[in-house]
Every structure is written in C-alpha cells, then in structure tokens.
Design a protein around this motif. Structure first.
Motif, PDB file in Angstrom:
ATOM      1  N   UNK A   1     -22.913 -15.355 -27.784  1.00 36.24           N
ATOM      2  CA  UNK A   1     -23.092 -14.407 -26.683  1.00 36.24           C
ATOM      3  C   UNK A   1     -22.347 -13.034 -27.549  1.00 36.24           C
ATOM      4  N   UNK A   2     -21.400 -13.226 -28.112  1.00 38.25           N
ATOM      5  CA  UNK A   2     -20.552 -11.896 -28.627  1.00 38.25           C
ATOM      6  C   UNK A   2     -21.391 -11.375 -29.792  1.00 38.25           C
ATOM      7  N   UNK A   3     -22.110 -12.291 -30.525  1.00 36.24           N
ATOM      8  CA  UNK A   3     -23.145 -11.839 -31.535  1.00 36.24           C
ATOM      9  C   UNK A   3     -24.241 -10.899 -31.061  1.00 36.24           C
ATOM     10  N   UNK A   4     -24.801 -11.401 -29.834  1.00 35.32           N
ATOM     11  CA  UNK A   4     -25.724 -10.517 -29.220  1.00 35.32           C
ATOM     12  C   UNK A   4     -25.408  -9.345 -28.753  1.00 35.32           C
ATOM     13  N   UNK A   5     -24.009  -9.138 -28.067  1.00 38.53           N
ATOM     14  CA  UNK A   5     -23.452  -7.968 -27.786  1.00 38.53           C
ATOM     15  C   UNK A   5     -23.390  -7.197 -28.932  1.00 38.53           C
ATOM     16  N   UNK A   6     -22.808  -7.571 -29.909  1.00 39.72           N
ATOM     17  CA  UNK A   6     -22.868  -6.665 -31.189  1.00 39.72           C
ATOM     18  C   UNK A   6     -24.248  -6.101 -31.869  1.00 39.72           C
ATOM     19  N   UNK A   7     -25.072  -7.183 -31.514  1.00 37.78           N
ATOM     20  CA  UNK A   7     -26.480  -6.404 -32.015  1.00 37.78           C
ATOM     21  C   UNK A   7     -26.825  -5.198 -31.188  1.00 37.78           C
ATOM     22  N   UNK A   8     -26.656  -5.461 -29.636  1.00 38.66           N
ATOM     23  CA  UNK A   8     -26.789  -4.333 -28.939  1.00 38.66           C
ATOM     24  C   UNK A   8     -26.403  -3.326 -29.181  1.00 38.66           C
ATOM     25  N   UNK A   9     -25.088  -3.281 -29.305  1.00 37.69           N
ATOM     26  CA  UNK A   9     -24.045  -2.197 -29.523  1.00 37.69           C
ATOM     27  C   UNK A   9     -24.346  -1.633 -30.950  1.00 37.69           C
ATOM     28  N   UNK A  10     -24.687  -2.245 -31.879  1.00 41.30           N
ATOM     29  CA  UNK A  10     -25.097  -1.666 -33.019  1.00 41.30           C
ATOM     30  C   UNK A  10     -26.307  -0.845 -32.982  1.00 41.30           C
ATOM     31  N   UNK A  11     -27.379  -1.432 -32.370  1.00 47.75           N
ATOM     32  CA  UNK A  11     -28.703  -0.711 -32.122  1.00 47.75           C
ATOM     33  C   UNK A  11     -28.403   0.387 -31.316  1.00 47.75           C
ATOM     34  N   UNK A  12     -27.498   0.435 -30.268  1.00 41.86           N
ATOM     35  CA  UNK A  12     -27.110   1.606 -29.155  1.00 41.86           C
ATOM     36  C   UNK A  12     -26.488   2.728 -30.224  1.00 41.86           C
ATOM     37  N   UNK A  13     -25.469   2.218 -31.119  1.00 43.66           N
ATOM     38  CA  UNK A  13     -24.964   3.153 -32.120  1.00 43.66           C
ATOM     39  C   UNK A  13     -25.630   3.868 -33.102  1.00 43.66           C
ATOM     40  N   UNK A  14     -26.767   3.460 -33.428  1.00 47.22           N
ATOM     41  CA  UNK A  14     -27.855   3.484 -34.478  1.00 47.22           C
ATOM     42  C   UNK A  14     -28.951   4.385 -33.711  1.00 47.22           C
ATOM     43  N   UNK A  15     -28.673   5.339 -32.912  1.00 47.48           N
ATOM     44  CA  UNK A  15     -29.836   6.069 -32.115  1.00 47.48           C
ATOM     45  C   UNK A  15     -30.772   6.747 -33.005  1.00 47.48           C
ATOM     46  N   UNK A  16     -30.066   7.294 -34.259  1.00 45.84           N
ATOM     47  CA  UNK A  16     -31.512   7.853 -35.134  1.00 45.84           C
ATOM     48  C   UNK A  16     -32.594   7.011 -35.559  1.00 45.84           C
ATOM     49  N   UNK A  17     -32.518   5.786 -35.390  1.00 41.02           N
ATOM     50  CA  UNK A  17     -33.410   4.677 -35.698  1.00 41.02           C
ATOM     51  C   UNK A  17     -33.341   3.365 -34.970  1.00 41.02           C
ATOM     52  N   UNK A  18     -34.393   2.800 -34.959  1.00 39.66           N
ATOM     53  CA  UNK A  18     -34.208   1.546 -34.191  1.00 39.66           C
ATOM     54  C   UNK A  18     -33.863   0.235 -35.386  1.00 39.66           C
ATOM     55  N   UNK A  19     -32.857  -0.436 -34.994  1.00 39.79           N
ATOM     56  CA  UNK A  19     -32.562  -1.325 -36.000  1.00 39.79           C
ATOM     57  C   UNK A  19     -33.466  -2.263 -36.213  1.00 39.79           C
ATOM     58  N   UNK A  20     -34.233  -2.676 -35.121  1.00 39.68           N
ATOM     59  CA  UNK A  20     -35.240  -3.837 -35.116  1.00 39.68           C
ATOM     60  C   UNK A  20     -36.365  -3.251 -35.925  1.00 39.68           C
ATOM     61  N   UNK A  21     -36.731  -1.978 -35.824  1.00 42.97           N
ATOM     62  CA  UNK A  21     -38.052  -1.447 -36.547  1.00 42.97           C
ATOM     63  C   UNK A  21     -37.599  -1.658 -38.133  1.00 42.97           C
TER      64      UNK A  21
END
Length: 131
Positions: free
Chosen positions: A82-102
């Motif tokens: 669960x915390x790894x999922x939260x970290x993934x979404x926070x990481x993606x949110x903090x990198x607003x200049x690009x999509x981590x997934x993309x």
C-alpha cells in the motif's frame, strides 16, 4: 516450529505478498503492461518494477526480523505494498512536468532509475520503522 519449516513459511508468505503487489501494480498502470514492456526490453520499466520488488522485500525482511510470527510479516508486507502505491502516486504528482507512467512506457531509463530509488528508499524507511 523448526527453523527450516519457519523459513519455508516466511519464503512462501513473501512470494505471495510480492506477487500480489506486482498484480496490483500491473492493474494500476494504464499506459502499458509491465511484463510486456519487460519482455520487449524496456529497461526503464524493469528498473521501476525491480525497485518495487526490492522495496517490498526490504519491508518483509525487517518485518521478519522484528515480528513474532508469519501473519505479522504478511500484514507488514501488505502495508508495504500500500505504501509503495502511495509513493508511486506522490512521485507522479511531484513530477508534474511529465507523466512518470508515460516516460516509463517510452523507456526513459533516468525515470526508471529514479522510480527504483524511490521504491527502495521507501522500503528502507518503512522497514526501519518496524519495531
């Protein structure tokens, strides 16, 4: 319980927790499928998934060291997922200049390395907090 049997039970529990975690991560990625990308040689995705595996295993290892039984380890492992999922979404949110997934889908290795480091770092912090 004998040490060999107990080790085997921790081993099985860890495999189950990691496998469930990987299934969940596969379900949340919408721009690509992890294992298809890894099969195609996408190093960025492999690094990201590898970091998640190591991060979850670190939490499991600390839990085994500090817990009194296998069930505690499974609970901590689930919490780690669960915390790894939260970290993934926070990481993606903090990198607003690009999509981590993309960027992972595009094979940008630098994003894969950073994603791996976030997962491993979080695994260390969460694991160390287990008492």
């Amino acid at each position: 319980m004998g040490p060999f049997l107990l080790t085997f039970l921790y081993f099985i529990a860890s495999i189950v927790v990691v496998a469930i975690g990987l299934v969940i991560f596969e379900l949340i990625t919408t721009k690509y499928k992890d294992w298809e990308q890894i099969e195609k040689g996408n190093t960025a995705v492999a690094l990201s998934i590898g970091g998640k595996i190591v991060g979850i295993c670190l939490i499991l290892a600390f839990s085994i060291y500090h817990s009194s039984d296998v069930l505690d380890t499974v609970i901590w492992g689930a919490y780690g997922v669960v915390l790894q999922l939260v970290a993934y979404y926070i990481f993606d949110f903090l990198t607003r200049r690009f999509s981590v997934e993309q960027k992972l889908n595009e094979g940008v290795v630098s994003v894969g390395i950073l994603s791996m480091c976030v997962s491993i770092g979080l695994g260390l912090v969460v694991g160390a907090s287990i008492s």
